[in-house]
Design a protein around this motif. Structure first.
Motif, PDB file in Angstrom:
ATOM      1  N   LYS A  16       8.798 -10.970  -2.651  1.00 55.20           N
ATOM      2  CA  LYS A  16       9.169 -11.418  -3.998  1.00 55.20           C
ATOM      3  C   LYS A  16      10.558 -10.929  -4.412  1.00 55.20           C
ATOM      4  N   ASN A  17      11.153 -10.076  -3.578  1.00 52.63           N
ATOM      5  CA  ASN A  17      12.479  -9.521  -3.860  1.00 52.63           C
ATOM      6  C   ASN A  17      12.523  -8.896  -5.258  1.00 52.63           C
ATOM      7  N   ILE A  18      11.556  -8.020  -5.519  1.00 53.71           N
ATOM      8  CA  ILE A  18      11.414  -7.431  -6.851  1.00 53.71           C
ATOM      9  C   ILE A  18      12.405  -6.286  -7.024  1.00 53.71           C
ATOM     10  N   LYS A  19      13.180  -6.346  -8.073  1.00 55.14           N
ATOM     11  CA  LYS A  19      14.236  -5.361  -8.308  1.00 55.14           C
ATOM     12  C   LYS A  19      13.653  -4.001  -8.657  1.00 55.14           C
ATOM     13  N   LYS A  20      14.417  -2.956  -8.320  1.00 58.36           N
ATOM     14  CA  LYS A  20      14.011  -1.593  -8.640  1.00 58.36           C
ATOM     15  C   LYS A  20      13.852  -1.456 -10.154  1.00 58.36           C
ATOM     16  N   GLY A  21      12.844  -0.703 -10.542  1.00 60.20           N
ATOM     17  CA  GLY A  21      12.583  -0.497 -11.964  1.00 60.20           C
ATOM     18  C   GLY A  21      11.566  -1.457 -12.547  1.00 60.20           C
ATOM     19  N   LYS A  22      11.285  -2.576 -11.841  1.00 60.27           N
ATOM     20  CA  LYS A  22      10.287  -3.545 -12.313  1.00 60.27           C
ATOM     21  C   LYS A  22       8.882  -3.080 -11.941  1.00 60.27           C
ATOM     22  N   TRP A  23       7.935  -3.308 -12.858  1.00 62.48           N
ATOM     23  CA  TRP A  23       6.556  -2.895 -12.624  1.00 62.48           C
ATOM     24  C   TRP A  23       5.921  -3.725 -11.507  1.00 62.48           C
ATOM     25  N   ILE A  24       5.145  -3.045 -10.682  1.00 63.16           N
ATOM     26  CA  ILE A  24       4.318  -3.693  -9.660  1.00 63.16           C
ATOM     27  C   ILE A  24       2.859  -3.432 -10.018  1.00 63.16           C
ATOM     28  N   VAL A  25       2.097  -4.502 -10.192  1.00 68.11           N
ATOM     29  CA  VAL A  25       0.681  -4.393 -10.542  1.00 68.11           C
ATOM     30  C   VAL A  25      -0.144  -5.008  -9.410  1.00 68.11           C
ATOM     31  N   GLY A  26      -1.192  -4.327  -9.014  1.00 71.28           N
ATOM     32  CA  GLY A  26      -2.075  -4.841  -7.964  1.00 71.28           C
ATOM     33  C   GLY A  26      -3.527  -4.713  -8.368  1.00 71.28           C
ATOM     34  N   ARG A  27      -4.379  -5.500  -7.725  1.00 69.85           N
ATOM     35  CA  ARG A  27      -5.812  -5.434  -8.032  1.00 69.85           C
ATOM     36  C   ARG A  27      -6.639  -5.845  -6.820  1.00 69.85           C
ATOM     37  N   GLY A  28      -7.835  -5.233  -6.703  1.00 69.02           N
ATOM     38  CA  GLY A  28      -8.808  -5.730  -5.739  1.00 69.02           C
ATOM     39  C   GLY A  28      -9.255  -4.743  -4.689  1.00 69.02           C
ATOM     40  N   TRP A  29      -8.602  -3.560  -4.556  1.00 65.29           N
ATOM     41  CA  TRP A  29      -9.027  -2.603  -3.536  1.00 65.29           C
ATOM     42  C   TRP A  29     -10.400  -2.024  -3.881  1.00 65.29           C
ATOM     43  N   ASN A  30     -11.123  -1.659  -2.850  1.00 64.04           N
ATOM     44  CA  ASN A  30     -12.458  -1.073  -3.021  1.00 64.04           C
ATOM     45  C   ASN A  30     -12.654  -0.042  -1.920  1.00 64.04           C
ATOM     46  N   ASP A  31     -12.664   1.223  -2.303  1.00 62.03           N
ATOM     47  CA  ASP A  31     -12.763   2.314  -1.334  1.00 62.03           C
ATOM     48  C   ASP A  31     -14.038   2.261  -0.498  1.00 62.03           C
ATOM     49  N   ASP A  32     -15.087   1.638  -1.016  1.00 62.59           N
ATOM     50  CA  ASP A  32     -16.322   1.534  -0.229  1.00 62.59           C
ATOM     51  C   ASP A  32     -16.151   0.634   0.990  1.00 62.59           C
ATOM     52  N   TYR A  33     -15.104  -0.176   1.008  1.00 61.19           N
ATOM     53  CA  TYR A  33     -14.837  -1.048   2.147  1.00 61.19           C
ATOM     54  C   TYR A  33     -13.835  -0.444   3.120  1.00 61.19           C
ATOM     55  N   PHE A  34     -13.314   0.761   2.828  1.00 65.54           N
ATOM     56  CA  PHE A  34     -12.378   1.402   3.747  1.00 65.54           C
ATOM     57  C   PHE A  34     -13.113   1.792   5.033  1.00 65.54           C
ATOM     58  N   LYS A  35     -12.449   1.614   6.153  1.00 63.03           N
ATOM     59  CA  LYS A  35     -13.100   1.865   7.440  1.00 63.03           C
ATOM     60  C   LYS A  35     -13.204   3.358   7.754  1.00 63.03           C
ATOM     61  N   ASP A  36     -12.225   4.118   7.285  1.00 67.10           N
ATOM     62  CA  ASP A  36     -12.249   5.552   7.579  1.00 67.10           C
ATOM     63  C   ASP A  36     -12.728   6.323   6.342  1.00 67.10           C
ATOM     64  N   GLU A  37     -11.919   7.230   5.843  1.00 66.17           N
ATOM     65  CA  GLU A  37     -12.329   8.035   4.697  1.00 66.17           C
ATOM     66  C   GLU A  37     -12.379   7.186   3.428  1.00 66.17           C
ATOM     67  N   LYS A  38     -13.517   7.211   2.740  1.00 66.47           N
ATOM     68  CA  LYS A  38     -13.720   6.370   1.562  1.00 66.47           C
ATOM     69  C   LYS A  38     -13.315   7.141   0.306  1.00 66.47           C
ATOM     70  N   THR A  39     -12.007   7.300   0.129  1.00 73.59           N
ATOM     71  CA  THR A  39     -11.477   8.029  -1.017  1.00 73.59           C
ATOM     72  C   THR A  39     -10.496   7.150  -1.784  1.00 73.59           C
ATOM     73  N   PHE A  40     -10.280   7.513  -3.044  1.00 74.78           N
ATOM     74  CA  PHE A  40      -9.312   6.779  -3.851  1.00 74.78           C
ATOM     75  C   PHE A  40      -7.894   7.091  -3.374  1.00 74.78           C
ATOM     76  N   PRO A  41      -6.982   6.129  -3.433  1.00 74.74           N
ATOM     77  CA  PRO A  41      -5.562   6.442  -3.246  1.00 74.74           C
ATOM     78  C   PRO A  41      -5.101   7.379  -4.372  1.00 74.74           C
ATOM     79  N   THR A  42      -3.942   7.974  -4.213  1.00 70.07           N
ATOM     80  CA  THR A  42      -3.354   8.820  -5.251  1.00 70.07           C
ATOM     81  C   THR A  42      -1.904   8.406  -5.477  1.00 70.07           C
ATOM     82  N   ARG A  43      -1.261   9.097  -6.430  1.00 70.54           N
ATOM     83  CA  ARG A  43       0.146   8.827  -6.730  1.00 70.54           C
ATOM     84  C   ARG A  43       1.003   8.978  -5.475  1.00 70.54           C
ATOM     85  N   TYR A  44       0.629   9.944  -4.623  1.00 68.27           N
ATOM     86  CA  TYR A  44       1.453  10.251  -3.446  1.00 68.27           C
ATOM     87  C   TYR A  44       1.354   9.138  -2.407  1.00 68.27           C
TER      88      TYR A  44
END
Length: 542
Positions: A101-129
């Motif tokens: 999308k060639n989104i410029k720096k400083g513009k918000w990025i919003v995402g939806r749809g992840w589900n940790d119960d479907y992760f193949k390895d460790e089923k943990t939430f992502p973090t800021r890092y």
């Protein structure tokens, strides 16, 4: 006649017991005649359009009793994180989105749809890092599939002013690490701390999002929805959302009948709404104000659904009730006393106990026979709660598609005893409770045929478990179809104008590729929508 539909297998859905017809005549956006081919053809004029269905099955247009249309349209513009199987997969998908999308720096990025119960390895939430690996120059916020957990990167936290010294918010929380620093994980009401910083869409933006959702809903045979939109996008400006709907109606672009489930979770919000003159029933057959909608708790997947006992697989939490008892009592009473219907999101049993108490108090103070207050989701129930639905004549808004995921986690979350009395749709129906079916999209797909399949088989879309989960709670095909048609019309006080194929009712119709009442139940999910008719006009054709 404007239009005549011939040679169909028309299930009228006047009741849960199927009655059949062959043909329909349509005049001035309404059904003028239902009967045999010969009876209806007698009404043909020189300008009548003829549609020969060649034996295809016809149902009333589908009614999704609870979803989030604007949120669906908004999510179509966000990073689609459905199907990601790891935190690394989330990181790579967001990186690709920014690059594509060639989104410029400083513009918000919003995402939806992840589900940790479907992760193949460790089923943990992502973090800021984890999200900082994508970018520290774009603010990023990604919401779990359930909508009750959001993760922010460091840039988003900076813009929102969130530090270890930021006070926690009642009805939600943001997580802190061992050094008392925010991890970027936000739960329930705390999510507002982030979304308040994301730029608010314009009315034109809102209209475009709604139109995208409307087109996709029509392709699934849906002609009516009950939608919770008021806090679907940054800004939470219900005036702009109402304006967008009114403009679409005036422009002749609404090919869905909208019953707005009005999310107004504070006294200030509901008083502003009521003072503007809005009440349940305000509007017309295209757009109508529905109930006060409240979020009583979170989700089972995120362990924020409010339970009376600790989670079986996480004993240090019982979830998060969004309101105190006093707060929900006041909101429900104000709505009830101002001629507003009430619909409360309750997934956990604790949230349901609180909500039924609030409804019962309001009814005791100001009795109303036909209130049609209800519980949205009504998943984790015990015997007392199942009986309370009938006692208070409360509506149960269920989402059969939830079984696709939930059957795998219910026992782990709440234990075997409570599992047995949960998702007890057949028990509720047999006791005389009004059940209306929906999808909760975009949490799940609003493909109605998938929803009917799961209600009837109690299996997920892969056919598991064999024989169905708690098969004694299966609905019949007739009951499930009724739940997506006439029952939905009942919950919006509109059963006299839609929900069945009868003379004088609105000409909203769906044509299916196969006879849903005759094929094996496992094949229901393979049925395709051939045509959707709204107001007597074709709005979708395969």
């Amino acid at each position: 006649m404007d239009k005549i539909i011939l040679n169909g297998k028309i299930a009228t859905m006047v009741s849960k017991y199927i009655s059949w017809a062959e043909a329909i005549a349509i005049k001035d956006k309404k059904i003028a005649k239902v009967g045999t081919n010969e009876e209806v053809l007698d009404l043909k004029s020189d300008n009548t359009e003829i549609i020969d269905l060649k034996g295809k099955t016809v149902l009333p247009g589908f009614n999704d009793s609870h979803m989030h249309l604007l949120s669906y349209g908004y999510s179509c513009r966000a990073v689609n994180l459905n199907g990601t199987e790891s935190i690394d997969g989330i990181v790579e998908r967001i990186k690709d989105f920014i690059k594509d999308k060639n989104i410029k720096k400083g513009k918000w990025i919003v995402g939806r749809g992840w589900n940790d119960d479907y992760f193949k390895d460790e089923k943990t939430f992502p973090t800021r890092y984890d999200l900082d690996r994508v970018s520290t120059e774009h603010p990023i916020a990604i919401i779990r599939a359930c909508g009750h957990i959001q993760i922010a990167n460091s840039k988003a936290l900076e813009l929102a002013g969130i530090t270890k010294d930021t006070p926690q918010i009642e009805g939600g929380k943001f997580d802190l690490d061992e050094n008392r620093e925010p991890t970027g994980i936000f739960r329930e009401k705390a999510i507002e701390l982030l979304t308040s910083q994301i730029p608010e869409p314009t009315v034109e933006d809102i209209k475009e999002m709604l139109l995208e959702g409307i087109e996709d809903a029509n392709s699934c045979g849906i002609t009516s929805i009950q939608t919770d939109d008021f806090e679907a996008i940054p800004g939470n400006n219900f005036h702009n959302i109402l304006k967008a709907y009114r403009e679409l109606e005036e422009e002749g672009k609404l090919s869905l009948r909208i019953y707005e489930q009005c999310l107004l979770p504070s006294m200030d919000r509901i008083n502003s709404f009521l003072n503007s003159g809005y009440r349940t029933g305000w509007g017309n057959e295209y757009f109508r104000i529905g109930p006060l909608k409240l979020l009583g708790d979170g989700s089972l997947g995120a362990r924020t659904a409010a339970l009376t006992q600790p989670y079986a697989d996480c004993p240090d939490t019982r979830g998060i009730p969004v309101f105190t008892q006093e707060e929900i009592d006041e909101l429900v009473e104000v709505a009830h006393n101002n001629d507003m219907q009430v619909a409360v999101h309750c997934i956990g049993d604790k949230a349901m106990y609180m909500t039924f108490e609030a409804i019962e108090k309001a009814l005791n103070k100001s009795p109303r026979e036909d209130h049609r207050h209800g519980i949205v989701h009504c998943q984790i129930t015990d015997e007392y709660l199942l009986n309370k639905f009938k006692e208070l004549n409360a509506v149960a808004y269920i989402q059969p598609i939830f079984l696709d995921y939930d059957w795998k986690i219910v026992k782990d979350r709440v234990g075997e005893k409570l599992e047995k009395t949960s998702y007890n749709w057949k028990t509720l129906l047999d006791s005389g409770v009004h059940i209306a079916c929906g999808s909760d999209a975009p949490v799940e797909s609003f493909n109605v045929l998938n929803g009917i399949y799961e209600a009837v088989t109690r299996k997920d879309l892969k056919g598991n478990p064999e024989g169905g989960w708690m098969p004694e709670q299966k609905l019949t095909v007739e009951e499930a179809v009724y739940g997506f048609t006439k029952a939905g019309a009942y919950t919006s006080f509109e059963e006299d104008i839609k929900g069945s194929i009868e003379e004088g009712k609105l000409a909203d119709i769906v044509v299916l590729s196969k006879n849903i009442f005759e094929i094996p139940e496992d094949e229901i999910k393979n049925i395709e929508v051939e045509m959707t008719i709204f107001d007597g006009e074709i709005v979708y054709e395969k």
